[in-house]
Write a protein that holds these residues in place. Structure first.
Motif, PDB file in Angstrom:
ATOM      1  N   TRP A 154       0.842  -1.240   0.133  1.00 33.65           N
ATOM      2  CA  TRP A 154      -0.274  -0.009   0.062  1.00 33.65           C
ATOM      3  C   TRP A 154       0.717   1.201  -0.176  1.00 33.65           C
ATOM      4  O   TRP A 154       0.479   2.567  -0.432  1.00 33.65           O
ATOM      5  N   TYR A 155       2.227   1.349   0.290  1.00 34.14           N
ATOM      6  CA  TYR A 155       2.784   2.364   0.630  1.00 34.14           C
ATOM      7  C   TYR A 155       3.043   2.939  -0.823  1.00 34.14           C
ATOM      8  O   TYR A 155       2.996   4.291  -0.843  1.00 34.14           O
ATOM      9  N   PRO A 156       3.940   2.120  -1.629  1.00 36.68           N
ATOM     10  CA  PRO A 156       4.098   2.824  -2.888  1.00 36.68           C
ATOM     11  C   PRO A 156       2.782   2.875  -3.660  1.00 36.68           C
ATOM     12  O   PRO A 156       2.622   4.010  -4.408  1.00 36.68           O
ATOM     13  N   ALA A 157       1.828   2.131  -3.495  1.00 32.96           N
ATOM     14  CA  ALA A 157       0.335   2.386  -4.279  1.00 32.96           C
ATOM     15  C   ALA A 157      -0.018   3.551  -3.770  1.00 32.96           C
ATOM     16  O   ALA A 157      -0.515   4.276  -4.882  1.00 32.96           O
ATOM     17  N   VAL A 158      -0.076   3.840  -2.698  1.00 32.87           N
ATOM     18  CA  VAL A 158      -0.790   5.155  -2.409  1.00 32.87           C
ATOM     19  C   VAL A 158      -0.059   6.247  -2.812  1.00 32.87           C
ATOM     20  O   VAL A 158      -0.828   7.416  -3.106  1.00 32.87           O
ATOM     21  N   LEU A 159       1.295   6.285  -2.732  1.00 30.61           N
ATOM     22  CA  LEU A 159       2.119   7.447  -3.249  1.00 30.61           C
ATOM     23  C   LEU A 159       1.723   7.706  -4.851  1.00 30.61           C
ATOM     24  O   LEU A 159       2.137   8.732  -5.157  1.00 30.61           O
ATOM     25  N   ASP A 160       1.193   6.856  -5.476  1.00 29.07           N
ATOM     26  CA  ASP A 160       0.902   6.799  -6.932  1.00 29.07           C
ATOM     27  C   ASP A 160      -0.427   7.750  -6.907  1.00 29.07           C
ATOM     28  O   ASP A 160      -0.612   7.978  -8.221  1.00 29.07           O
ATOM     29  N   GLU A 161      -1.120   7.765  -6.040  1.00 29.96           N
ATOM     30  CA  GLU A 161      -2.453   8.276  -6.264  1.00 29.96           C
ATOM     31  C   GLU A 161      -2.474   9.739  -6.723  1.00 29.96           C
ATOM     32  O   GLU A 161      -1.718  10.353  -5.875  1.00 29.96           O
ATOM     33  N   ALA A 162      -3.304   9.896  -7.382  1.00 28.08           N
ATOM     34  CA  ALA A 162      -3.101  11.306  -7.845  1.00 28.08           C
ATOM     35  C   ALA A 162      -3.738  12.383  -6.875  1.00 28.08           C
ATOM     36  O   ALA A 162      -4.338  12.334  -6.305  1.00 28.08           O
ATOM     37  N   GLY A 163      -2.605  13.341  -7.108  1.00 21.47           N
ATOM     38  CA  GLY A 163      -2.913  14.499  -6.116  1.00 21.47           C
ATOM     39  C   GLY A 163      -2.298  14.373  -4.624  1.00 21.47           C
ATOM     40  O   GLY A 163      -2.671  14.994  -3.948  1.00 21.47           O
ATOM     41  N   LEU A 164      -2.084  13.136  -4.158  1.00 22.88           N
ATOM     42  CA  LEU A 164      -1.604  12.851  -2.803  1.00 22.88           C
ATOM     43  C   LEU A 164      -0.553  13.697  -2.463  1.00 22.88           C
ATOM     44  O   LEU A 164      -0.635  14.527  -1.497  1.00 22.88           O
ATOM     45  N   ILE A 165       0.356  13.495  -3.318  1.00 25.61           N
ATOM     46  CA  ILE A 165       1.767  14.227  -2.681  1.00 25.61           C
ATOM     47  C   ILE A 165       1.507  15.852  -2.877  1.00 25.61           C
ATOM     48  O   ILE A 165       1.944  16.357  -1.758  1.00 25.61           O
ATOM     49  N   ASP A 166       0.793  16.311  -3.507  1.00 19.65           N
ATOM     50  CA  ASP A 166       0.559  17.674  -3.667  1.00 19.65           C
ATOM     51  C   ASP A 166      -0.146  18.068  -2.495  1.00 19.65           C
ATOM     52  O   ASP A 166       0.090  19.030  -1.733  1.00 19.65           O
ATOM     53  N   SER A 167      -1.112  17.242  -2.220  1.00 23.35           N
ATOM     54  CA  SER A 167      -2.179  17.542  -1.065  1.00 23.35           C
ATOM     55  C   SER A 167      -1.157  17.469   0.363  1.00 23.35           C
ATOM     56  O   SER A 167      -1.304  18.450   1.152  1.00 23.35           O
ATOM     57  N   MET A 168      -0.294  16.393   0.346  1.00 23.73           N
ATOM     58  CA  MET A 168       0.628  16.216   1.467  1.00 23.73           C
ATOM     59  C   MET A 168       1.318  17.725   1.564  1.00 23.73           C
ATOM     60  O   MET A 168       1.673  18.027   2.767  1.00 23.73           O
ATOM     61  N   ALA A 169       1.853  17.903   0.357  1.00 27.00           N
ATOM     62  CA  ALA A 169       2.898  19.046   0.243  1.00 27.00           C
ATOM     63  C   ALA A 169       2.250  20.322   1.053  1.00 27.00           C
ATOM     64  O   ALA A 169       2.962  21.006   1.814  1.00 27.00           O
ATOM     65  N   ASN A 170       0.831  20.477   0.615  1.00 31.24           N
ATOM     66  CA  ASN A 170       0.198  21.508   0.896  1.00 31.24           C
ATOM     67  C   ASN A 170       0.208  21.519   2.472  1.00 31.24           C
ATOM     68  O   ASN A 170       0.405  22.440   3.267  1.00 31.24           O
ATOM     69  N   SER A 171      -0.076  20.383   2.961  1.00 27.78           N
ATOM     70  CA  SER A 171      -0.410  20.266   4.346  1.00 27.78           C
ATOM     71  C   SER A 171       0.981  20.451   5.066  1.00 27.78           C
ATOM     72  O   SER A 171       0.894  21.389   6.162  1.00 27.78           O
ATOM     73  N   LEU A 172       2.231  19.985   4.631  1.00 31.24           N
ATOM     74  CA  LEU A 172       3.395  20.284   5.412  1.00 31.24           C
ATOM     75  C   LEU A 172       3.799  21.729   5.119  1.00 31.24           C
ATOM     76  O   LEU A 172       4.077  22.352   6.195  1.00 31.24           O
ATOM     77  N   LYS A 173       3.692  22.375   4.032  1.00 28.24           N
ATOM     78  CA  LYS A 173       3.760  23.828   3.770  1.00 28.24           C
ATOM     79  C   LYS A 173       2.998  24.437   4.965  1.00 28.24           C
ATOM     80  O   LYS A 173       3.420  25.526   5.587  1.00 28.24           O
ATOM     81  N   LEU A 174       1.671  24.229   4.828  1.00 21.38           N
ATOM     82  CA  LEU A 174       0.934  25.236   5.810  1.00 21.38           C
ATOM     83  C   LEU A 174       1.453  24.919   7.350  1.00 21.38           C
ATOM     84  O   LEU A 174       1.313  25.766   7.947  1.00 21.38           O
ATOM     85  N   ALA A 175       1.625  23.804   7.482  1.00 26.92           N
ATOM     86  CA  ALA A 175       2.001  23.416   9.020  1.00 26.92           C
ATOM     87  C   ALA A 175       3.359  24.135   9.461  1.00 26.92           C
ATOM     88  O   ALA A 175       3.341  24.862  10.668  1.00 26.92           O
ATOM     89  N   VAL A 176       4.305  24.439   8.507  1.00 30.50           N
ATOM     90  CA  VAL A 176       5.638  24.894   8.676  1.00 30.50           C
ATOM     91  C   VAL A 176       5.277  26.361   9.025  1.00 30.50           C
ATOM     92  O   VAL A 176       5.777  27.163   9.780  1.00 30.50           O
ATOM     93  N   LEU A 177       4.482  27.090   7.770  1.00 30.67           N
ATOM     94  CA  LEU A 177       4.199  28.464   7.896  1.00 30.67           C
ATOM     95  C   LEU A 177       3.307  28.603   9.044  1.00 30.67           C
ATOM     96  O   LEU A 177       3.774  29.945   9.686  1.00 30.67           O
ATOM     97  N   THR A 178       2.416  28.022   9.452  1.00 32.26           N
ATOM     98  CA  THR A 178       1.673  28.339  10.819  1.00 32.26           C
ATOM     99  C   THR A 178       2.455  28.233  11.747  1.00 32.26           C
ATOM    100  O   THR A 178       2.553  29.349  12.738  1.00 32.26           O
ATOM    101  N   MET A 179       3.481  27.511  11.892  1.00 29.19           N
ATOM    102  CA  MET A 179       4.420  27.392  13.187  1.00 29.19           C
ATOM    103  C   MET A 179       5.236  28.533  13.197  1.00 29.19           C
ATOM    104  O   MET A 179       5.300  29.157  14.090  1.00 29.19           O
TER     105      MET A 179
END
Lengths: 579, 383, 371
Positions: free
Chosen positions: A360-385
């Motif tokens: 599931w780990y490599p499979a889920v990374l392939d899912e469309a848009g996931l990486i971008d969403s995760m990146a957004n989340s992390l970006k937001l978390a760092v900026l919020t901090m």
């Protein structure tokens, strides 16, 4: 306080206005709260007095929405239920947090800090996934029921656990326990260990020590944790949606659906006002009842004094450590479950487990848009901090130094974002953005999340400043201003642990945040949004894999950040040494 | 040690001030896009959308750019993008976000609308009229979907290009139950506490409408609504849970329910994949037709280019694979899993008519959407 | 005075009874492979003011806390009369501790703090009120009874801590460097008060300090500790006049140590020869050291005199003098023996570099075994 200084200048008395102490540090906080909270909320709540239109607000003023809220029996019952559930959740949370704080501060010794870290880290895993993990634990064929049946306690699965109010309560206790534990632990660690020893030495048993020595010194923190949890819980709409089932409706969902689903802002606003009023009223009642019952209990204890008979040999068991360990296990369990379920060969999110696989780990990374969403989340978390630190730390200094009316203003500004339910903040920002034409998106979300995170940072850092400030002022008086400057350079390394704690809290708030961001994200997506959208077509174990990855990234960042921080501390120490 | 005459306090504030003003400045820079966003208005689009604005063919074939698309995550696939035109997805988490998120002008270019949402979109006048003759490949679509009035306004203007479709059905565990033939079958004692219903008023009311044999799943008279509410009352003891979307798969996998009334799309396939033993039949069924619509202010050449690609065979196959919905292009049906394949679309559509959406206002002929929402909320609250 | 119950009679200083009251046998504490306390055997008498004296890290506080019950011992027994102390939890021991940083309860008033222990005993409210009032009166804090403890000065807080412990009428009062945080004047005053209090009450006090002067001023007997062991146990006089070893000699008061060889012994007197050949008479203990062994001669500054006499035993050069008010202590550099300190009258301090003679008073020095 605006004070008037009157220096004599050649016989002429001049009056000068002196800026309030701590003004400078408080400006960003006040600016943030005013623009992101006060104005939008004021505008939004004013909508409650206007008429509804399709996805808009009418021009006429009316009390229709309030009438609808007050007369509809469903709404009334819903609000009452929400307030009651919130208070119950807050009560359980505070009780568990107290035990946890006590064990961490006084019983676990040097392991205490590590365990506190575990508690905080458990709040990092994706909010939604933790809720899903609980479904797997509490569901009809979940772990709890499977165990109960295997052991033979029940024949049928206990349905009440999986959906409905019990599930909501358990899940909310789980979600809000870490923060409450942090608040109470921070307070409790200020209590000198010697007092507990003195109590024992004077003949006070464990219960007396807790009741007479520890508890009275933590009342403020306990009350704050209670109020905070109750308010947040009352307006949480994601938890009831996912585990509440049909019976577990709470008002947060209704507000969200009024605003987002039907665009009925006036109704949403009226509901919001009603919720705040209801929750505050309930809180007030509960706190008053607590105070009354405490003094009644005290009087009763005083009056009833049995003479000392034989001293029976009491069994010396420390209750707090086992209970606290159980609580920590409770906090960690879903994480373990998430990790285990991420390896499930079977396609379902939870049980049944068929086998183990890493696919599931490599499979889920392939899912469309996931990486971008995760990146957004992390970006937001760092900026919020960063934003929370930039605004919260000066605010903390201001809180310490301010006097009089300005001090009160600052306190309102610091507490306001916590008191207003996230649902309302989000809804207010949505309408404000629509009205002013400001684009919704990561920017607005950042502002909202910073708003939410700043109070945590400010309060944590303030507490720390206060605990060192005494030594500072004394030595400052003794040694003169030069040394004071040197001490300020020393103050920062002392502050760094609390800065780190505040930053971590801010980041975890941002990472999981969905109550507000549902409203403010507009065209951008974060990880929770991705998950909720994906969930329409049935999730796979991949969602657990995502949570594990998010957790891993958070943990690694935490470790790295701590390492850097301690290196900075030792650098500053060697610098200070040369002074 | 030299004595510094400057009071350290003020020094510190200055240091702080510089520090955080720098950070705020940085924040502003990063948050720039937020501030830069400008636009007017609150609700309806500025330009009239009734008139057709057909882009030039040459412009369409040479169009490039990235479009902003609001849609479900499970439709996101690289095959929807070409070298020239691509779309950045923003994910819907609820159907109603279709309206709230498109409220701001130019917030999106394209949106995954559906036939049941069309009435409200039309009321808000928020969809651009499309010229099917300018969309290559449009004629190749399955005729019943291509020509369906569900995607057109009252004057016959096309408001959305079909994208994918699925229908609702009932599924059950054959070991515990059998396929229902009428509403009374649902009240059987063997199904007590064994039924799951999706928490969606758009699912349950069309379901009951179809089960009761009403003409259209979207037109429910006030009397019929009363009858439905009493039916719901009767169903109360049978219901195990009213659950979020997608949860039915897990419920079957865990053996928690014996029957799901308002399953749709790939639920049966996913449940089997998760190890459950399930069967399905048309019962209370209706079809959801998802479509791609264009919002006012979107660049038309690029939008048309994207629309054309979305109904091409490779894209349709990819959509079928990721979303497990049916493609709107017959030749792409090979991508659908065996268990879900149908033989004759006419047969399917007669069993599951395409939803046209509830009316927005109450009238003697049909209750409005708001009334249905409230009825559903009331029912849930009374459990 | 009213802190006492009728059962305990006040004892005068000299009549501390000979019956052992607190018996420590083999009390050991190991911590992380370190020996914090080597097996300690100790008898403390009822009614005495007993002090554990030593440098930081010597184990005195650990021992005190073991007696209080706040720390566990690795081995050994402690008996308080018939009571096996180590088997009793600290709440039940008739022993109370005055903490170094007072450990007052900040959220309670002075009176509430003092009353705490009595509430824990479930005494009747009337009795508590009476005893607390009397106790506060004894230490002069009656007008502060309703004040927050955080508003008191250091000295007042110390008194509250003391009263809080004493109001319970413990059989044993432990004090962990209670005066360390106070300034000199206050400390001297409180030392006096403690002494008087102990004499009046007759309660056995065990006092811990690193300040040798304080220990001498207060105690009936002192146990001087170093590295977890008792180096010497005795009255202040004994410790000062007859140090058991080099550590004791140097820890207590000023000390000059001269290497020498034992020539003759007769009971508790002996004759030794210094390195420079000088013959001196001194005191010694019965057992050690033996004749013809090398030893150390311990001389206090007051055992030495400056002399202009040519027959002075030692020739030296005058160094720095430290003014002490009544007299001065002069450092002199003796070629064969190093730097010695000599008592001189304050107005007779020779300038630095002056050649001086040093005379050793006979039968004043004390002989230590060389180690």
């Amino acid at each position: 306080m605006v004070s008037v200084a009157a220096p004599r200048t050649a016989g002429v008395m001049r009056r000068r206005l002196v800026a309030p102490a701590g003004l400078l540090g408080g400006i960003p906080l006040l600016g943030l709260v005013t623009t992101v909270l006060l104005v939008p909320i004021a505008v939004f709540l004013s909508y409650s007095f206007r008429s509804s239109e399709l996805f808009g607000v009418g021009d006429t003023y009316t009390l229709d929405s309030y009438r609808e809220v007050v007369t509809s029996p469903e709404f009334r019952e819903l609000m009452l239920r929400s307030a009651v559930v919130a208070v119950i959740v807050a009560g359980i949370v505070v009780l568990c947090a107290f035990v946890l704080a006590y064990a961490i501060t006084f019983r676990f010794g040097r392991w205490g800090n590590a365990l506190l870290g575990v508690v905080l880290v458990s709040s990092l895993a994706a909010y939604i996934v933790r809720i899903y993990a609980w479904s797997s634990i509490l569901g009809s064929n979940g772990l709890v029921n499977a165990t109960l049946q295997a052991v033979g306690i029940t024949d049928q699965p206990v349905v009440a656990l999986s959906y409905g109010y019990p599930a909501i309560v358990i899940t909310m206790v789980y979600l809000y326990l870490p923060v409450a534990a942090l608040i109470i632990t921070a307070n409790m660690s200020g209590i000198d260990r010697g007092q507990l020893e003195a109590s024992a030495d004077l003949g006070g048993g464990r219960w007396r020590t807790v009741a007479s020595v520890v508890a009275p010194q933590t009342t403020r923190a306990v009350a704050s944790a209670f109020a905070l949890t109750a308010i947040i819980a009352s307006a949480d709409f994601v938890t009831p949606a996912l585990v509440g089932g049909p019976k577990g409706q709470m008002v947060g969902t209704t507000i969200q659906s009024a605003v987002l689903s039907r665009g009925d802002y006036p109704l949403g606003a009226a509901l919001g006002v009603a919720t705040i009023v209801c929750t505050l009223a309930t809180l007030g009642l509960v706190l008053a009842a607590a105070r009354i019952s405490a003094s009644v209990a005290h009087r009763a204890a005083m009056a009833f004094r049995p003479a000392q008979r034989h001293r029976r040999r009491r069994i010396r068991t420390s209750l707090s450590a086992p209970v606290a360990s159980a609580l920590i296990a409770f906090l960690v369990a879903p994480l373990v479950v998430v990790v285990v379920f991420s390896l499930n060969t079977n396609r379902s999110v939870g049980l049944p487990m068929r086998g183990l696989t890493l696919s599931w780990y490599p499979a889920v990374l392939d899912e469309a848009g996931l990486i971008d969403s995760m990146a957004n989340s992390l970006k937001l978390a760092v900026l919020t901090m960063l934003a929370a630190l930039a605004i919260g730390v000066p605010a903390a200094f201001s809180l310490v130094r301010a006097q009089g009316w300005f001090r009160r203003v600052l306190w309102v500004a610091v507490l306001a974002p916590l008191v207003v339910p996230g649902v309302l903040i989000g809804a207010a920002l949505l309408t404000a953005a629509n009205d002013t034409g400001i684009r919704l998106g990561l920017g607005v979300t950042l502002a909202a999340q910073a708003l939410y995170a700043v109070p945590f940072v400010a309060l944590i850092v303030r507490a720390r400043i206060l605990s060192i400030d005494d030594r500072l002022t004394e030595s400052g008086r003794d040694l003169g201003s030069t040394a004071r400057r040197a001490l300020r350079t020393v103050v920062f390394p002392l502050l760094l642990p609390s800065l780190a704690g505040g930053a971590l809290l801010a980041a975890s708030v941002a990472l999981d945040e969905i109550l507000i961001s549902t409203f403010t994200l507009g065209g951008d997506s974060t990880l929770p949004v991705w998950i909720l959208s994906r969930a329409r077509r049935a999730l796979t174990p991949g969602i657990n894999a995502i949570a594990v990855m998010v957790l891993a990234v958070s943990l690694v960042s935490l470790v790295v950040a701590t390492r850097i921080a301690s290196r900075v501390i030792s650098q500053r120490n060697s610098q200070a040494g040369t002074l | 040690m030299t004595v510094d005459p400057t009071p350290s306090v003020r020094r510190l504030d200055r240091r702080h001030f510089l520090r955080y003003s720098g950070l705020i400045g940085g924040g502003l820079v990063l948050g720039g896009p937020w501030l830069a966003g400008c636009g007017g208005g609150d609700g309806s689009g500025s330009a009239s959308t009734a008139a057709v604005d057909t882009p030039d063919q040459a412009a369409v074939s040479t169009a490039t750019g990235e479009l902003k698309l609001l849609g479900w995550q499970y439709y996101e696939t690289p095959a929807l993008n070409t070298d020239q035109v691509s779309a950045a997805f923003t994910y819907l988490t609820t159907s109603t976000e279709l309206f709230t998120k498109t409220q701001q002008e130019r917030s999106f270019d394209l949106v995954v609308s559906n036939s049941a949402a069309l009435p409200r979109f039309l009321e808000l006048d928020r969809l651009v009229t499309l010229d099917p003759s300018a969309i290559a490949g449009f004629d190749a679509l399955i005729p019943q979907l291509r020509d369906s009035p569900a995607l057109r306004d009252s004057e016959g203007n096309l408001k959305g290009v079909p994208l994918a479709w699925s229908f609702g059905y009932t599924m059950w565990d054959p070991a515990k139950a059998s396929g229902p033939t009428g509403f009374d079958d649902l009240l059987d004692s063997s199904l007590t506490g064994q039924i799951g219903i999706m928490d969606d008023y758009q699912g349950i009311f069309p379901f009951l409408a179809r089960v009761n044999g009403f003409e259209s799943p979207d037109r429910i008279t006030p009397d019929q609504l009363v009858e439905m509410e009493s039916q719901l009352e009767q169903l109360k003891p049978q219901i195990k849970t009213i659950h979020p979307f997608g949860e039915e798969v897990n419920l079957f996998a865990r053996g928690e329910i014996a029957m799901e009334l308002t399953a749709y799309g790939p639920s049966v396939f996913l449940a089997k994949d998760a190890g459950a033993n399930v069967e399905w039949k048309f019962f209370g069924s209706a079809t959801f037709l998802d479509a791609l619509s264009v919002l006012p202010g979107a660049p038309l050449p690029a939008s048309y280019s994207y629309l054309e690609n979305s109904i091409s065979e490779p894209a349709q196959k990819a959509i079928a694979e990721t979303s497990l919905s049916y493609p709107v292009l017959a030749s792409a049906n090979v991508a659908v899993p065996d268990i879900l394949r149908y033989d004759d679309i006419t047969e399917v559509l007669s069993q599951a008519p395409i939803r046209e959406g509830f009316p927005l206002e109450d009238s003697p002929e049909a209750v409005g959407e708001q009334t249905l929402i409230e009825a559903w909320d009331r029912f849930k609250a009374s459990l | 005075m009213s802190l006492l119950g009728p059962s305990l009679a006040p004892l005068a200083e000299q009549t501390a009874g000979p019956t052992p009251f607190l018996e420590l046998r083999g009390v050991t504490k190991l911590y992380a492979q370190q020996t914090v306390l080597a097996p300690i055997d100790l008898d403390i008498r009822q009614g005495e003011f007993f002090t554990l004296l030593g440098p930081s890290g010597c184990g005195k506080t650990t021992l005190l806390r073991i007696i209080a019950g706040l720390e566990t011992s690795t081995a050994g027994t402690i008996r308080l009369g018939p009571l096996d102390l180590l088997a009793t939890p600290p709440e039940r021991r008739p022993v109370n501790l005055v903490f170094q940083n007072y450990a007052l309860f900040p959220h309670m008033t002075v009176a509430e703090n003092v009353a705490y222990g009595l509430h824990a005993e479930r005494r009747p409210l009337e009795e508590i009120r009476r005893r607390v009032a009397d106790a506060l009166d004894l230490v002069g804090l009656t007008d502060k009874a309703e004040s927050d403890v955080t508003q008191l000065s250091g000295g007042q807080q110390q008194r509250v801590a003391l009263t809080r412990a004493l109001v319970k009428r413990p059989q044993l009062l432990l004090l962990d460097e209670p005066l360390a945080a106070l300034d000199l004047q206050l400390r001297k005053r409180l030392q006096h008060e403690l002494r008087t209090l102990q004499a009046e009450l007759g309660t056995t006090f065990i006092f811990v300090t690193h300040d040798q002067e304080e220990a001498f001023a207060l105690s009936h007997r002192i146990a001087l500790m170093e590295e977890g062991r008792i180096q010497q146990l005795g009255t202040p006089q004994e410790i000062y006049d007859q140090p058991a070893n080099r550590f004791v000699a140097e820890f207590v008061g000023e000390s000059n140590l001269l290497a020498c060889e034992v020539q003759q012994r007769c009971g508790d007197r002996c004759t030794v020869q210094l390195r420079g050949g000088q013959i001196v008479t001194a005191r010694c203990a019965d057992q050690v050291p033996a004749v013809s062994t090398s030893a150390l001669l311990a001389l206090r500054p007051e055992h030495l005199r400056l002399t202009t006499d040519d027959s002075a035993l030692l020739r030296a050069t005058a160094g720095l003098a430290t003014f002490r008010g009544a007299d001065a202590v002069l450092e002199v550099d003796v070629p064969e023996a190093g730097v010695l300190t000599v008592c001189v009258a304050a107005d007779e301090v020779p300038p630095i570099g002056t050649p001086v003679g040093v005379h050793i008073l006979p039968e004043r020095g004390w002989l230590l075994g060389s180690d």
